[in-house]
Design an enzyme around this catalytic site. Structure first.
Site, short mmCIF file in Angstrom:
data_model
loop_
_atom_site.label_atom_id
_atom_site.label_comp_id
_atom_site.label_asym_id
_atom_site.label_seq_id
_atom_site.Cartn_x
_atom_site.Cartn_y
_atom_site.Cartn_z
N GLU A 94 0.83 -1.21 0.00
CA GLU A 94 0.00 0.00 0.00
C GLU A 94 0.86 1.26 0.00
O GLU A 94 1.94 1.29 0.60
CB GLU A 94 -0.93 -0.01 1.22
CG GLU A 94 -1.95 -1.14 1.09
CD GLU A 94 -2.91 -1.27 2.26
OE1 GLU A 94 -3.95 -1.91 2.08
OE2 GLU A 94 -2.64 -0.74 3.36
N CYS A 114 6.50 -7.24 6.77
CA CYS A 114 7.62 -6.70 7.57
C CYS A 114 8.18 -7.82 8.44
O CYS A 114 7.44 -8.68 8.90
CB CYS A 114 7.13 -5.55 8.47
SG CYS A 114 8.47 -4.62 9.26
N CYS A 121 1.65 -2.43 15.55
CA CYS A 121 1.60 -2.11 14.12
C CYS A 121 0.91 -3.20 13.32
O CYS A 121 1.20 -4.39 13.49
CB CYS A 121 3.03 -1.91 13.61
SG CYS A 121 3.11 -1.62 11.83
N GLY A 165 6.81 -2.09 5.84
CA GLY A 165 8.19 -2.58 5.82
C GLY A 165 9.17 -1.71 6.56
O GLY A 165 8.88 -0.59 6.97
N SER A 220 11.58 5.62 14.93
CA SER A 220 10.40 5.29 15.73
C SER A 220 10.87 4.89 17.11
O SER A 220 11.26 3.75 17.34
CB SER A 220 9.62 4.15 15.07
OG SER A 220 9.30 4.52 13.75
N HIS A 222 9.31 5.68 20.50
CA HIS A 222 8.17 5.24 21.32
C HIS A 222 8.46 5.04 22.81
O HIS A 222 7.55 5.07 23.62
CB HIS A 222 7.50 3.98 20.75
CG HIS A 222 7.03 4.15 19.34
ND1 HIS A 222 6.30 5.23 18.93
CD2 HIS A 222 7.20 3.37 18.23
CE1 HIS A 222 6.03 5.12 17.63
NE2 HIS A 222 6.58 4.02 17.18
N CYS A 339 -1.20 5.94 9.89
CA CYS A 339 0.05 5.37 10.37
C CYS A 339 -0.15 4.01 11.03
O CYS A 339 -0.95 3.88 11.94
CB CYS A 339 0.64 6.28 11.44
SG CYS A 339 1.89 7.34 10.84
N1 SAH Z 1 9.44 0.41 9.81
C1 SAH Z 1 9.56 1.83 9.76
C2 SAH Z 1 8.57 2.53 8.87
C3 SAH Z 1 7.13 2.09 8.90
S1 SAH Z 1 6.11 2.50 10.28
C4 SAH Z 1 9.53 2.39 11.18
O1 SAH Z 1 9.32 1.62 12.12
O2 SAH Z 1 9.75 3.58 11.35
C5 SAH Z 1 5.83 4.23 10.23
C6 SAH Z 1 5.51 4.84 11.60
O3 SAH Z 1 4.19 4.45 12.06
C7 SAH Z 1 6.47 4.38 12.69
O4 SAH Z 1 6.84 5.48 13.48
C8 SAH Z 1 5.63 3.42 13.49
O5 SAH Z 1 6.11 3.24 14.78
C9 SAH Z 1 4.28 4.07 13.43
N2 SAH Z 1 3.15 3.20 13.76
C10 SAH Z 1 3.08 1.87 13.63
N3 SAH Z 1 1.86 1.43 14.01
C11 SAH Z 1 1.15 2.52 14.37
C12 SAH Z 1 -0.19 2.74 14.80
N4 SAH Z 1 -1.04 1.72 14.91
N5 SAH Z 1 -0.59 4.01 15.07
C13 SAH Z 1 0.26 5.05 14.91
N6 SAH Z 1 1.53 4.91 14.48
C14 SAH Z 1 1.97 3.67 14.21
#
Ligand code: SAH
Length: 351
Positions: A94, A114, A121, A165, A220, A222, A339
């Site tokens: 996507e 991924c 996620c 990914g 990321s 968190h 996201c």
């Molecule tokens: N793998 C990479 C890029 C993809 S995720 C990474 O981890 O950065 C893109 C962003 O979305 C990341 O910051 C991830 O932590 C965040 N993310 C993942 N699941 C989410 C959710 N359910 N709600 C909000 N952000 C989320």
């Protein structure tokens, strides 16, 4: 002939030049073809109108142009467009077009599924099937640029690698795609308008810094507490925060570009003073800013967006320490384009 046809976009300019010389033509021909492929984004040899019919046939006899197709498009009330992208082997990823004020951002995928295991996620629930090829990443950008022109009357302005990914687990292909996106012989976009988002793989962050990449980096995070971080991002057991921090310091020394930390605040997970203090301390050790991301539920009761007071507490502590912090509001929620929600339900894999 068709079985042995190779994807022409897997060839470098030099390799294509060698091909033309071998065929008794001039190396210059390769430049013309390259321009059609990477600057104009044509999908068939017949579209290469400044080549003779016989050259077009020669190419068609030897090569294919594997390209993506936009399989399904969903439009959100807020203007966000989610595309289900069908790859040449039938797999689906996507990509999302996000309109913001007078800009358009493309959120692109780098892998099918991924291999990381972030508990919050949706993509993490899919198996990692394969890496995307450089042209498959490039094509997502071209498709979203076309949509931006068609629906918003302006070209694409920014690209974020925040789709499906982990881009650093597909390092070479992602860098090759960025080269085609930024190079004058490709789309000519400024690397300053590109952000690669990683879950935080220290060795590869160092490599990127040493490779002198010109784009921006987001991590990321968190949680800046190791025990919390590894409970929600289990792969982090192998990549402790101390290693991440020193890799990011190296990034800054090499690039002079600050890092953006992506950060979601969850109820009962990281919404207390201890976590706030840890984040502030972490940010003070490397030039950085913080993007507080609204959480998008994926059907797991363990993860619930924290109360507004907790977000406010983060904002004021960061502000007090003179660290820039912004809140990123969710976009495209109604079409599961927000996201962390990308998981293509069409693939039949339950999310
Ligand atoms: N793998 C990479 C890029 C993809 S995720 C990474 O981890 O950065 C893109 C962003 O979305 C990341 O910051 C991830 O932590 C965040 N993310 C993942 N699941 C989410 C959710 N359910 N709600 C909000 N952000 C989320």
């Amino acid at each position: 002939m068709s079985v042995s046809k190779k994807d022409i976009r897997a060839y470098s300019l030099e390799e294509l030049q060698a091909f033309f010389v071998e065929q008794g033509d001039r190396p210059f021909r390769a430049k013309q073809v390259y321009q059609w492929l990477w600057s104009k984004g044509v999908h068939d040899f017949d579209g290469m109108t400044n080549l003779s019919k016989s050259t077009r046939k020669l190419l068609d006899d030897h090569f294919t142009i594997n390209h993506i197709a936009v399989d399904q498009q969903q439009r959100s009330e807020d203007g966000t467009i989610k595309n289900a992208i069908r790859l040449f082997d039938g797999r689906v990823v996507e990509s999302v077009l996000i309109p913001v004020a007078d800009r358009t951002t493309a959120c692109v995928s780098s892998q099918v599924g991924c291999s990381l295991d972030c508990a919050f996620c949706a993509t993490a629930r899919l198996d990692r099937m394969r890496n995307l090829q450089p042209d498959e990443i490039f094509d997502q950008v071209v498709a979203i640029d076309q949509q931006s022109k068609a629906y918003f009357d302006r070209p694409l302005s920014n690209i974020v690698f925040m789709g499906m990914g982990e881009p650093l687990m597909n390092y070479n292909n992602v860098l090759k795609a960025i080269e085609k996106i930024t190079d004058a012989s490709g789309l000519g976009m400024s690397p300053k308008r590109i952000t690669l988002s990683t879950s935080g793989l220290p060795k590869l962050i160092r490599k990127m810094a040493d490779d002198q990449v010109q784009f921006h980096l987001a991590v990321s995070l968190h949680s800046a507490l190791q025990s919390t971080r590894e409970s929600i991002m289990p792969f982090a057991q192998k990549f402790p925060l101390t290693d991440l921090l020193s890799a990011l310091q190296h990034w800054y020394v090499q690039t002079k570009r600050q890092v953006t930390f992506e950060y979601v605040v969850w109820k009962g997970i990281n919404d207390d003073q201890q976590h706030i203090k840890a984040l502030v301390d972490f940010c003070l050790r490397v030039p950085s800013k913080v993007n507080l991301i609204e959480y998008n539920a994926i059907g797991d009761d363990a993860f619930v967006q924290a109360a507004p007071e907790a977000i406010e507490a983060y904002l004021s502590a960061l502000k007090k320490a003179r660290i820039t912090a912004t809140i990123r509001r969710s976009r495209g929620k109604d079409i599961d384009a927000a996201c962390g929600q990308l998981a293509n339900k069409k693939s039949g894999i339950p999310v």
